[in-house]
Write an enzyme that holds these catalytic residues in place. Structure first.
Site, PDB file in Angstrom:
ATOM      1  N   ASP A  97       0.861  -1.178   0.000  1.00 37.38           N
ATOM      2  CA  ASP A  97       0.000   0.000   0.000  1.00 37.38           C
ATOM      3  C   ASP A  97       0.898   1.230   0.000  1.00 37.38           C
ATOM      4  O   ASP A  97       1.946   1.249   0.649  1.00 37.38           O
ATOM      5  CB  ASP A  97      -0.959   0.004   1.193  1.00 37.38           C
ATOM      6  CG  ASP A  97      -0.258  -0.082   2.541  1.00 37.38           C
ATOM      7  OD1 ASP A  97       0.109   0.982   3.088  1.00 37.38           O
ATOM      8  OD2 ASP A  97      -0.100  -1.205   3.058  1.00 37.38           O
ATOM      9  N   ASP A 186      -9.773   3.230   5.605  1.00 40.67           N
ATOM     10  CA  ASP A 186      -8.669   3.202   6.571  1.00 40.67           C
ATOM     11  C   ASP A 186      -9.156   3.911   7.825  1.00 40.67           C
ATOM     12  O   ASP A 186      -9.213   5.135   7.891  1.00 40.67           O
ATOM     13  CB  ASP A 186      -7.460   3.918   5.963  1.00 40.67           C
ATOM     14  CG  ASP A 186      -6.267   3.995   6.912  1.00 40.67           C
ATOM     15  OD1 ASP A 186      -6.402   3.591   8.086  1.00 40.67           O
ATOM     16  OD2 ASP A 186      -5.206   4.485   6.481  1.00 40.67           O
ATOM     17  N   GLU A 188      -8.440   4.170  11.786  1.00 38.69           N
ATOM     18  CA  GLU A 188      -7.402   3.866  12.769  1.00 38.69           C
ATOM     19  C   GLU A 188      -7.227   5.035  13.722  1.00 38.69           C
ATOM     20  O   GLU A 188      -7.987   5.999  13.688  1.00 38.69           O
ATOM     21  CB  GLU A 188      -6.086   3.563  12.044  1.00 38.69           C
ATOM     22  CG  GLU A 188      -5.587   4.718  11.173  1.00 38.69           C
ATOM     23  CD  GLU A 188      -4.233   4.440  10.545  1.00 38.69           C
ATOM     24  OE1 GLU A 188      -3.223   4.609  11.249  1.00 38.69           O
ATOM     25  OE2 GLU A 188      -4.195   4.057   9.346  1.00 38.69           O
TER      26      GLU A 188
END
Length: 306
Positions: A97, A186, A188
Site C-alpha cells: 500500500d 482506513d 485507525e
C-alpha cells in the site's frame, strides 16, 4: 514508511528512511506510552481516550496507513522493537500500500518483483486528495498490478456518508475490469488528536456503518475495512457489526505466523504484516501486505465473483 513528517520529501520514503523514522517516533512516544483503556461500559459510553503524544506529526491531510498506530501505540505495542526486523510472511500472494510519501514509483519493477496487488491512497476526510494518486493508479494498472484506492477516515470532520461520497467521486469508484479492487476505509488512531476522534463507541459504529452504506450505494461493493485490534476494540467497543459485511484488512507488524484480529472478525482477508519492507521500483521502505488466498481468489475479490 514515510519521509520526515516535518518536511515531506517526494523522492524518499516516509521519515527519510526507516531507521530515522522509527527512532524519532520511538523517542517521541516512549515517555507517554500507555495501554489503551479496555471498554467496559455500554456501547454508547464516551470512549476513554489517552492524551495525544507529543512529537512528530503528519501535515494536515497527509496521513497514511498505520501512522496513527505509530503515534499512539509506539513501536513495541504496534509490533516493533524500534529497529528494522525481518518479516516472515513473504510467501503467498503479496502486495503493498502506498501514497505520495513513496515518491515516484516504477510500477513495472514492482510487478516484476512479485507484487500482485496494491492499494493506493486517494482521499482523506472531506476535501483532501493524495497528490500522487492519479499517477500511481494509472501506472499500476498499465503494469498489470491489481489495484484499488483507500480513504483515510476523519470522523472528526464530517459524517461517514459524506466522506464515502467524496471517496467514491475521487478515486474510490469500482469497475469489473480484472484490475480494480474494492475501496478501503482506513479507520485507525487519529494522527492529529485524540485516538477515537472524540466520538463515543456508538457514534463511531454509526459513522462506520454510514460510510459502508453510502459507499455500497455508490459502487455496488462492500468496502474493505483496514484497522488494528487496539483501535477497533477501544473505539468501537469491540463491535461485531461489520464482520459479516466487510472484508478485514488487519494491521499487525509482527514475525508471528498470524495477526491479532479485532474483536468480531473471525478471519482476515488482507494482512499488513510489515511497515518497513523493501520492493524493487520503490525508493526506501514500504508497507508490505499479504492476501489470504490464491491469486484466483484475489481476482475474484477484484471482480466481485464467487
Amino acid at each position: 514508511m514515510k519521509s520526515s513528517l516535518n518536511k515531506p520529501s517526494m523522492n524518499r520514503s516516509r521519515f527519510a528512511g526507516p531507521r530515522l523514522r522509527r527512532g524519532a517516533i520511538a523517542a517521541a512516544t516512549a515517555a507517554v506510552l500507555a495501554l489503551l483503556t479496555t471498554m467496559t461500559g455500554a456501547a454508547d459510553a464516551r470512549t476513554a481516550e489517552p492524551p495525544m503524544p507529543s512529537g512528530p506529526r503528519v501535515p494536515d491531510g497527509q496521513a497514511y496507513m498505520g501512522v496513527g498506530t505509530r503515534i499512539h501505540e509506539g513501536w513495541e505495542k504496534a509490533g516493533e522493537s524500534g529497529t528494522p526486523t525481518p518479516r516472515s510472511q513473504t510467501d503467498g500472494v503479496q502486495g503493498i500500500d502506498v501514497s505520495h510519501w513513496q515518491g515516484t514509483i516504477n510500477w513495472t519493477s514492482v510487478h516484476s518483483a512479485g507484487m500482485q496487488f496494491a492499494w493506493i491512497k486517494a482521499t482523506e476526510g472531506t476535501s483532501s486528495r493524495d497528490s500522487s494518486f492519479a499517477a500511481n493508479y494509472l501506472n499500476a494498472y498499465h503494469a498489470g498490478v491489481i489495484r484499488g484506492a483507500y480513504h483515510f477516515a476523519r470522523p472528526d470532520l464530517s459524517g461517514g456518508s459524506t466522506q464515502a461520497a467524496w471517496f467514491a467521486a475521487n478515486g474510490g469508484a469500482w469497475s469489473a475490469d480484472g484490475l480494480t479492487l474494492p475501496g478501503v476505509l482506513d479507520i485507525e488512531y487519529n494522527p492529529y488528536g485524540a485516538s477515537c476522534y472524540g466520538l463515543s463507541t456508538s457514534a463511531m459504529r454509526t459513522w462506520v456503518s454510514d460510510f459502508y452504506t453510502a459507499y455500497k450505494a455508490r459502487t455496488g461493493r462492500d468496502v474493505v475495512v483496514y484497522t488494528n485490534a487496539g483501535w477497533w476494540n477501544t473505539c468501537t467497543g469491540s463491535w461485531t457489526g461489520m464482520s459479516g459485511k466487510s472484508p478485514l484488512w488487519v494491521a499487525h507488524w509482527t514475525t508471528a505466523a498470524s495477526p491479532t484480529l479485532p474483536s468480531g472478525f473471525p478471519y482476515w482477508t488482507v494482512w499488513q504484516y510489515d511497515d518497513g519492507g523493501t520492493v524493487s521500483g520503490i525508493t526506501g521502505a514500504v508497507d508490505r501486505d499479504k492476501f489470504n488466498g490464491t491469486s484466483s481468489r484475489l481476482l475474484a475479490l477484484a471482480n466481485n465473483t464467487p
